[in-house]
Design a protein around this motif. Structure first.
Motif, PDB file in Angstrom:
ATOM      1  N   LEU A  65      13.767  25.263  23.974  1.00 53.55           N
ATOM      2  CA  LEU A  65      13.946  25.635  22.567  1.00 53.55           C
ATOM      3  C   LEU A  65      14.644  26.991  22.444  1.00 53.55           C
ATOM      4  N   ARG A  66      14.339  27.902  23.329  1.00 57.21           N
ATOM      5  CA  ARG A  66      15.052  29.189  23.308  1.00 57.21           C
ATOM      6  C   ARG A  66      16.541  28.965  23.541  1.00 57.21           C
ATOM      7  N   ALA A  67      16.861  28.063  24.453  1.00 57.30           N
ATOM      8  CA  ALA A  67      18.275  27.757  24.703  1.00 57.30           C
ATOM      9  C   ALA A  67      18.927  27.182  23.449  1.00 57.30           C
ATOM     10  N   ALA A  68      18.196  26.327  22.736  1.00 61.97           N
ATOM     11  CA  ALA A  68      18.728  25.753  21.501  1.00 61.97           C
ATOM     12  C   ALA A  68      18.953  26.836  20.453  1.00 61.97           C
ATOM     13  N   LEU A  69      17.990  27.757  20.337  1.00 60.21           N
ATOM     14  CA  LEU A  69      18.119  28.831  19.353  1.00 60.21           C
ATOM     15  C   LEU A  69      19.281  29.760  19.690  1.00 60.21           C
ATOM     16  N   LEU A  70      19.403  30.108  20.966  1.00 59.21           N
ATOM     17  CA  LEU A  70      20.485  30.997  21.360  1.00 59.21           C
ATOM     18  C   LEU A  70      21.842  30.336  21.150  1.00 59.21           C
ATOM     19  N   LYS A  71      21.882  29.018  21.270  1.00 58.49           N
ATOM     20  CA  LYS A  71      23.130  28.294  21.005  1.00 58.49           C
ATOM     21  C   LYS A  71      23.527  28.453  19.539  1.00 58.49           C
ATOM     22  N   LEU A  72      22.515  28.492  18.679  1.00 55.37           N
ATOM     23  CA  LEU A  72      22.789  28.603  17.242  1.00 55.37           C
ATOM     24  C   LEU A  72      23.014  30.038  16.791  1.00 55.37           C
ATOM     25  N   ARG A  73      22.658  30.989  17.614  1.00 58.64           N
ATOM     26  CA  ARG A  73      22.708  32.386  17.172  1.00 58.64           C
ATOM     27  C   ARG A  73      24.103  32.796  16.725  1.00 58.64           C
ATOM     28  N   SER A  74      25.113  32.308  17.421  1.00 54.17           N
ATOM     29  CA  SER A  74      26.481  32.668  17.051  1.00 54.17           C
ATOM     30  C   SER A  74      27.190  31.548  16.297  1.00 54.17           C
ATOM     31  N   ALA A  75      26.407  30.573  15.828  1.00 50.87           N
ATOM     32  CA  ALA A  75      27.003  29.430  15.134  1.00 50.87           C
ATOM     33  C   ALA A  75      27.135  29.716  13.637  1.00 50.87           C
ATOM     34  N   SER A  76      27.807  28.824  12.947  1.00 46.54           N
ATOM     35  CA  SER A  76      28.004  28.975  11.505  1.00 46.54           C
ATOM     36  C   SER A  76      26.700  28.743  10.757  1.00 46.54           C
ATOM     37  N   ASN A  77      26.680  29.174   9.509  1.00 48.23           N
ATOM     38  CA  ASN A  77      25.498  28.953   8.678  1.00 48.23           C
ATOM     39  C   ASN A  77      25.250  27.463   8.452  1.00 48.23           C
ATOM     40  N   LEU A  78      26.313  26.682   8.393  1.00 48.50           N
ATOM     41  CA  LEU A  78      26.162  25.235   8.252  1.00 48.50           C
ATOM     42  C   LEU A  78      25.432  24.668   9.468  1.00 48.50           C
ATOM     43  N   ALA A  79      25.851  25.075  10.663  1.00 49.60           N
ATOM     44  CA  ALA A  79      25.199  24.583  11.881  1.00 49.60           C
ATOM     45  C   ALA A  79      23.735  25.003  11.914  1.00 49.60           C
ATOM     46  N   ARG A  80      23.461  26.219  11.493  1.00 48.03           N
ATOM     47  CA  ARG A  80      22.075  26.699  11.506  1.00 48.03           C
ATOM     48  C   ARG A  80      21.203  25.894  10.540  1.00 48.03           C
ATOM     49  N   ALA A  81      21.688  25.735   9.321  1.00 50.08           N
ATOM     50  CA  ALA A  81      20.907  24.992   8.330  1.00 50.08           C
ATOM     51  C   ALA A  81      20.723  23.535   8.744  1.00 50.08           C
ATOM     52  N   THR A  82      21.674  23.019   9.509  1.00 47.04           N
ATOM     53  CA  THR A  82      21.614  21.633   9.957  1.00 47.04           C
ATOM     54  C   THR A  82      20.570  21.426  11.041  1.00 47.04           C
ATOM     55  N   TRP A  83      20.536  22.330  12.026  1.00 49.71           N
ATOM     56  CA  TRP A  83      19.750  22.085  13.228  1.00 49.71           C
ATOM     57  C   TRP A  83      18.416  22.793  13.290  1.00 49.71           C
ATOM     58  N   LEU A  84      18.255  23.900  12.573  1.00 50.14           N
ATOM     59  CA  LEU A  84      16.989  24.622  12.663  1.00 50.14           C
ATOM     60  C   LEU A  84      15.781  23.799  12.189  1.00 50.14           C
ATOM     61  N   PRO A  85      15.894  22.955  11.149  1.00 48.78           N
ATOM     62  CA  PRO A  85      14.726  22.126  10.794  1.00 48.78           C
ATOM     63  C   PRO A  85      14.259  21.232  11.943  1.00 48.78           C
ATOM     64  N   ALA A  86      15.211  20.704  12.729  1.00 45.19           N
ATOM     65  CA  ALA A  86      14.825  19.861  13.864  1.00 45.19           C
ATOM     66  C   ALA A  86      14.127  20.688  14.939  1.00 45.19           C
ATOM     67  N   ILE A  87      14.625  21.885  15.195  1.00 44.17           N
ATOM     68  CA  ILE A  87      13.985  22.764  16.183  1.00 44.17           C
ATOM     69  C   ILE A  87      12.591  23.154  15.709  1.00 44.17           C
ATOM     70  N   LEU A  88      12.474  23.430  14.418  1.00 40.98           N
ATOM     71  CA  LEU A  88      11.174  23.784  13.844  1.00 40.98           C
ATOM     72  C   LEU A  88      10.177  22.641  14.019  1.00 40.98           C
ATOM     73  N   ASP A  89      10.639  21.420  13.827  1.00 43.61           N
ATOM     74  CA  ASP A  89       9.778  20.249  13.983  1.00 43.61           C
ATOM     75  C   ASP A  89       9.168  20.211  15.382  1.00 43.61           C
ATOM     76  N   VAL A  90       9.982  20.527  16.396  1.00 42.10           N
ATOM     77  CA  VAL A  90       9.496  20.499  17.777  1.00 42.10           C
ATOM     78  C   VAL A  90       8.537  21.666  18.041  1.00 42.10           C
ATOM     79  N   THR A  91       8.856  22.846  17.538  1.00 42.86           N
ATOM     80  CA  THR A  91       7.991  24.009  17.801  1.00 42.86           C
ATOM     81  C   THR A  91       6.590  23.790  17.232  1.00 42.86           C
ATOM     82  N   LEU A  92       6.496  23.093  16.121  1.00 42.19           N
ATOM     83  CA  LEU A  92       5.191  22.868  15.506  1.00 42.19           C
ATOM     84  C   LEU A  92       4.327  21.902  16.314  1.00 42.19           C
TER      85      LEU A  92
END
Length: 586
Positions: A556-583
């Protein structure tokens, strides 16, 4: 993708948008890091969150992405609304009710900006569902009731009621269902109102509210829809193993069908119920219903003659007769089934429209099942002539997902002989046939056709579908071998993660961990730089299921770091899925 239902689900509407835009979002965000926001220089706590796999951090990042993302289209508004809802739900589950409610309000407000009426209703419906799952029932009902489209409002209220029932809140569920019934009764007149009530009745049955389902279904004015609703509720109950309740609903459906004055319609209604009973495993009940159907048309009229007349009506198609034939086969009345299918064939040969070709293939499939080889050959010959006269490869491609799976090879054979010069059209058809065969579990033929596909991306897509079918069937060794043949690293790793998840679900935890070990070696060989957020997230989901908590956090850290320099669209798209896994991490 692998992310499964959990405390927060990545909504279907978000997934649809993801599949349409993920590649562009990833490209714009990763190749052009200048598009990334500068929040890390402003808020050190947020900066630290990019290296954390904790749900609180990921929920904050998700909400920040939702606020920073300026949506310019309907599907972008859906993504933004979904991100707000996901982050808000996590806050509610953490006990931060006030801030959760503020962000749920932002989710609903964003959804209301969607221009398309249908899409807007869908977005609000999903916000209401997430609110209900997070325990904010009053707000969920308010969001649902704010939907202008009546059917959308009914669907939203049903979703809220089902979520409440799932949490064990009987009172809240019954209240939401009551409001849903009231809304359904206001849905215009006739067919629309009837179908809304049918939707509510089936949902009530699905969560165990049998008495409410019976009352809702029996309140439907249109007798044909009422019969369908009762049979649908019965089928739902049968699938849940509640056979006694299911039989009671089937009996109600047969009783109502017997009250239809017109003999033809009475026969066909009882025949449809008989088919549903047979599908539900109640063969004695199906046989009794068929006996009634044979008598329903009046003196000198049997169900075959009645069916032939009914299919000539504008609002009925051969599907009805195929249903009745299916019931007859279930109760071993093969001769009756052949006669019924012959009636269906006779009705179709008068229809010169392209849609008639679909029915010809499906009738032929049923005739084969009924042991009528001669009838099936005649029907396929007619289909062949129709396709050849049309000379339309696009028609053949449209038929792939509309005909019985056992007719795909025949369709392909006919299409190839129809216009052999159209090489590209044939390649497209082979791809679509291979995909459908994989999706229906015909992996051997799908694999054969995959070998004929020269475009690597398409071949990989078919192989992914084959892996899914093999893993679902518990054929894990075959699935692993198929995954190894996938060329694209991301698709191959996601396929292996899917196998691991299926192994965990089947109870083979050690096998799942071995597969995940192979996945780790794939990552080492591929190089992390080319691995997408989607792949990291899928892999983390499989690791969590296999109880590899430490590995999942690193992924998950690797996924987050991949998004760190990504666009806001990419972040809004993928962060809910990452959040689902962290929970899901315990």
């Amino acid at each position: 993708m692998i992310v499964r239902a959990g405390t927060i689900r990545l909504n279907v509407w978000v997934v649809a948008a993801v599949l349409a835009a993920a590649a562009l979002a990833m490209f714009n965000g990763i190749v052009n890091p200048s598009r990334a926001t500068a929040e890390t220089a402003v808020d050190p706590a947020i900066a630290r969150c990019w290296r954390s796999a904790g749900p609180d951090c990921v929920s904050r990042l998700t909400l920040q992405a939702a606020k920073a993302f300026v949506a310019r289209s309907d599907w972008e508004l859906e993504i933004r609304s979904g991100a707000f809802a996901a982050g808000a739900s996590a806050l509610a589950l953490a006990g931060n009710a006030a801030e959760a409610r503020e962000n749920f309000a932002l989710a609903a407000a964003t959804a209301r900006k969607v221009n398309s009426g249908y899409t807007r209703a869908r977005a609000l419906r999903n916000v209401a569902r997430v609110q209900a799952e997070a325990g904010d029932l009053d707000s969920a009902r308010a969001t649902a009731r704010s939907i202008g489209d009546v059917q959308g409002r009914v669907d939203a209220l049903v979703g809220v009621a089902s979520a409440s029932a799932g949490k064990g809140d009987l009172g809240a569920a019954l209240e939401s269902f009551r409001i849903a019934v009231t809304a359904a009764r206001s849905n215009g007149t006739g067919d629309r109102r009837a179908r809304s009530l049918s939707r509510v009745a089936r949902a009530q049955a699905a969560v165990g509210y049998t008495a409410s389902a019976r009352a809702t279904a029996r309140s439907i004015d249109d007798i044909q829809v009422r019969i369908d609703a009762l049979a649908g509720v019965a089928s739902t109950l049968a699938q849940q193993g509640r056979s006694e309740d299911a039989m009671a609903f089937f009996d109600l459906a047969v009783a109502d069908a017997g009250s239809i004055m017109d003999g033809y319609r009475r026969a066909i209604a009882i025949g449809k119920v008989a088919w549903a009973r047979a599908e539900a495993g109640d063969e004695p009940g199906a046989r009794r219903a068929l006996d009634k159907a044979l008598q329903a048309g009046g003196e000198g009229m049997d169900v075959y003659s009645a069916g032939a007349t009914i299919v000539s009506l504008a609002d009925v198609d051969p599907y009805v007769l195929i249903q009745i034939a299916g019931a007859q086969m279930k109760v071993e009345d093969l001769n009756g089934a052949r006669k019924t299918l012959d009636r269906a064939y006779q009705s179709v040969i008068e229809d010169a429209s392209p849609s008639a070709v679909k029915w010809l293939f499906n009738i032929a499939s049923a005739q084969t099942a009924a042991g009528d080889a001669g009838g099936a050959t005649r029907t396929i010959d007619t289909a062949r002539k129709r396709l050849m006269s049309a000379g339309d490869d696009e028609l053949a491609q449209k038929l792939v997902n509309r005909i019985a799976a056992d007719q795909l090879e025949t369709l392909l054979e006919i299409a190839v002989s129809t216009n052999p010069g159209d090489i590209e059209g044939k390649r497209n058809l082979v791809y679509h046939v291979a995909m459908r065969q994989a999706q229906t579990g015909e992996t051997r033929r799908s694999m054969h056709h995959a070998g004929m596909i020269d475009r690597v991306s398409r071949r990989d897509a078919v192989l992914r579908e084959i892996v899914t079918a093999q893993a679902k069937a518990g054929r894990f060794t075959e699935a692993a071998a198929t995954a190894g043949a996938i060329k694209d690293s991301n698709k191959r790793i996601r396929a292996l993660a899917e196998i691991a998840l299926a192994q965990t679900q089947s109870g083979d935890l050690s096998g799942s961990r071995r597969t995940l070990g192979s996945t780790a070696r794939e990552l080492t060989g591929s190089g992390a730089a080319g691995i997408t957020t989607w792949t990291w997230t899928d892999l983390a989901g499989a690791q969590v299921a296999a109880r590899q908590t430490g590995e999942a956090k690193e992924t998950l850290r690797a996924a987050l770091l991949k998004l760190r320099s990504a666009s806001n669209l990419a972040r809004a798209t993928w962060l809910p899925a990452i959040l689902d896994v962290t929970l899901k991490i315990k």
